[in-house]
Scaffold this motif. Sequence first.
Motif, mmCIF file in Angstrom:
data_model
loop_
_atom_site.group_PDB
_atom_site.id
_atom_site.type_symbol
_atom_site.label_atom_id
_atom_site.label_comp_id
_atom_site.label_asym_id
_atom_site.label_seq_id
_atom_site.Cartn_x
_atom_site.Cartn_y
_atom_site.Cartn_z
ATOM 1 N N GLU A 23 60.734 -50.444 89.645
ATOM 2 C CA GLU A 23 60.108 -51.352 88.466
ATOM 3 C C GLU A 23 61.090 -51.573 87.240
ATOM 4 O O GLU A 23 61.125 -49.952 86.441
ATOM 5 N N SER A 24 61.432 -52.456 86.324
ATOM 6 C CA SER A 24 61.177 -52.758 85.188
ATOM 7 C C SER A 24 60.587 -53.560 84.949
ATOM 8 O O SER A 24 59.965 -54.656 85.499
ATOM 9 N N LEU A 25 60.391 -53.854 83.599
ATOM 10 C CA LEU A 25 59.379 -54.472 82.782
ATOM 11 C C LEU A 25 59.937 -55.137 81.830
ATOM 12 O O LEU A 25 60.431 -54.113 81.142
ATOM 13 N N HIS A 26 59.633 -55.808 81.013
ATOM 14 C CA HIS A 26 61.045 -56.246 80.128
ATOM 15 C C HIS A 26 60.194 -57.362 79.027
ATOM 16 O O HIS A 26 59.172 -58.860 80.049
ATOM 17 N N LEU A 27 60.473 -57.926 78.083
ATOM 18 C CA LEU A 27 59.253 -58.712 77.321
ATOM 19 C C LEU A 27 60.204 -59.024 76.541
ATOM 20 O O LEU A 27 61.683 -58.971 75.562
ATOM 21 N N TYR A 28 60.658 -60.964 76.535
ATOM 22 C CA TYR A 28 61.665 -61.804 76.449
ATOM 23 C C TYR A 28 61.067 -62.255 75.847
ATOM 24 O O TYR A 28 59.501 -62.953 75.542
ATOM 25 N N THR A 29 61.605 -62.928 73.805
ATOM 26 C CA THR A 29 61.144 -63.405 73.295
ATOM 27 C C THR A 29 61.248 -64.913 73.229
ATOM 28 O O THR A 29 63.032 -65.064 73.332
ATOM 29 N N LYS A 30 60.744 -65.879 73.390
ATOM 30 C CA LYS A 30 61.248 -67.798 73.212
ATOM 31 C C LYS A 30 61.712 -67.816 72.150
ATOM 32 O O LYS A 30 61.181 -66.716 71.182
ATOM 33 N N PRO A 31 62.607 -68.433 72.328
ATOM 34 C CA PRO A 31 63.780 -69.197 70.771
ATOM 35 C C PRO A 31 62.660 -69.549 69.985
ATOM 36 O O PRO A 31 61.905 -70.835 70.579
ATOM 37 N N GLN A 32 63.499 -69.686 68.665
ATOM 38 C CA GLN A 32 62.782 -70.579 68.200
ATOM 39 C C GLN A 32 62.852 -71.863 68.446
ATOM 40 O O GLN A 32 63.825 -72.500 69.316
ATOM 41 N N GLY A 33 61.816 -73.084 68.796
ATOM 42 C CA GLY A 33 61.784 -74.096 69.320
ATOM 43 C C GLY A 33 61.390 -74.841 70.269
ATOM 44 O O GLY A 33 61.513 -75.916 71.222
ATOM 45 N N ALA A 34 61.211 -72.990 71.141
ATOM 46 C CA ALA A 34 60.161 -73.173 72.013
ATOM 47 C C ALA A 34 58.405 -73.561 71.991
ATOM 48 O O ALA A 34 58.517 -73.519 71.526
ATOM 49 N N ALA A 35 58.217 -74.355 72.599
ATOM 50 C CA ALA A 35 56.802 -74.585 73.135
ATOM 51 C C ALA A 35 55.880 -73.702 73.140
ATOM 52 O O ALA A 35 56.171 -72.439 73.877
ATOM 53 N N LEU A 36 54.951 -74.013 72.151
ATOM 54 C CA LEU A 36 53.771 -72.433 72.362
ATOM 55 C C LEU A 36 52.432 -73.584 71.932
ATOM 56 O O LEU A 36 52.532 -74.519 71.555
#
Length: 286
Positions: free
Chosen positions: A100-113
């Motif tokens: 198993e692997s778990l990764h936290l991907y940070t949304k880039p600037q300009g992504a919808a929030l």
Amino acid sequence: MPMSVAEKLPFFINALMNMNHKNMKKILFTFLVLIRGASLDALPLDALLLPEQQGALRKAGTLREVQFKRLSPRLMPMHGLIQTLMDEIFETLEPGLLVESLHLYTKPQGAALPQWSRAERSALFNETLALSTLAGLRYFSTSRKAMRVFYESSQVIDGPDTQKPLPDPVYEVPPAKLLLYARQKDLTFGDTIYQYEYHTAEDALVLVQQNLSPLVAGILPAVGKHKLRSVVAVIDTEGFLLIYAASMARVTFLPGMNQRVGQSFATRTDAIMSWFTGRADKAFAH
């Protein structure tokens, strides 16, 4: 001061997840699905991971677990769709290896929030359908102590019998479920036919890979038809994408080979995780 319901929830989740009774876990996941159904907002990380997992993931960026025998997912996010699919795999496959692997991907600037837009969700789904882009993917070979090509070629095909090459499909709106087939030349396992099953929800995209050809290679034990499953799941969680990858195989190990085989599968899982984050970069750039 008494804690609120929201503050108590992580402790409630922790207590249930530490229980061995499978039905108690299912109760928890059903509860979380109901919470999700009340709102289309992205799930907070608190609703997906235990507090200690969150802390470790935020610090390291990526977590990994390798298990043999008596397997139980330790990094799987608390999400109803993923739980259901993993339960089905465990019941039918009865694996002897779990990576198993778990990764936290940070949304880039300009992504919808705080949640992804429908356009971003569709773009990400189409990027995961781009199986031709797996060609040339590299991974770290633990036996050779060097980077090596994972898939020499990768092509969507019309089916396992006729194997007619097709272009990567594109969908304007992701379907709830989709079945694809691919022919992939793995430099370790050879020319193999795979089935890719895609599942979608408002806040998650999941693909399940299954081998339709036997896998045989050098030091690694033979893996028969339908005896390998790989899962990649992405969950929208406010300013991040939580990416979960799991590889499961029903194999018989030679004495003393567990750790070596486990590390081989782990580095290959890392490569798939890297491919997926690259597709996410492209999806958000659309």
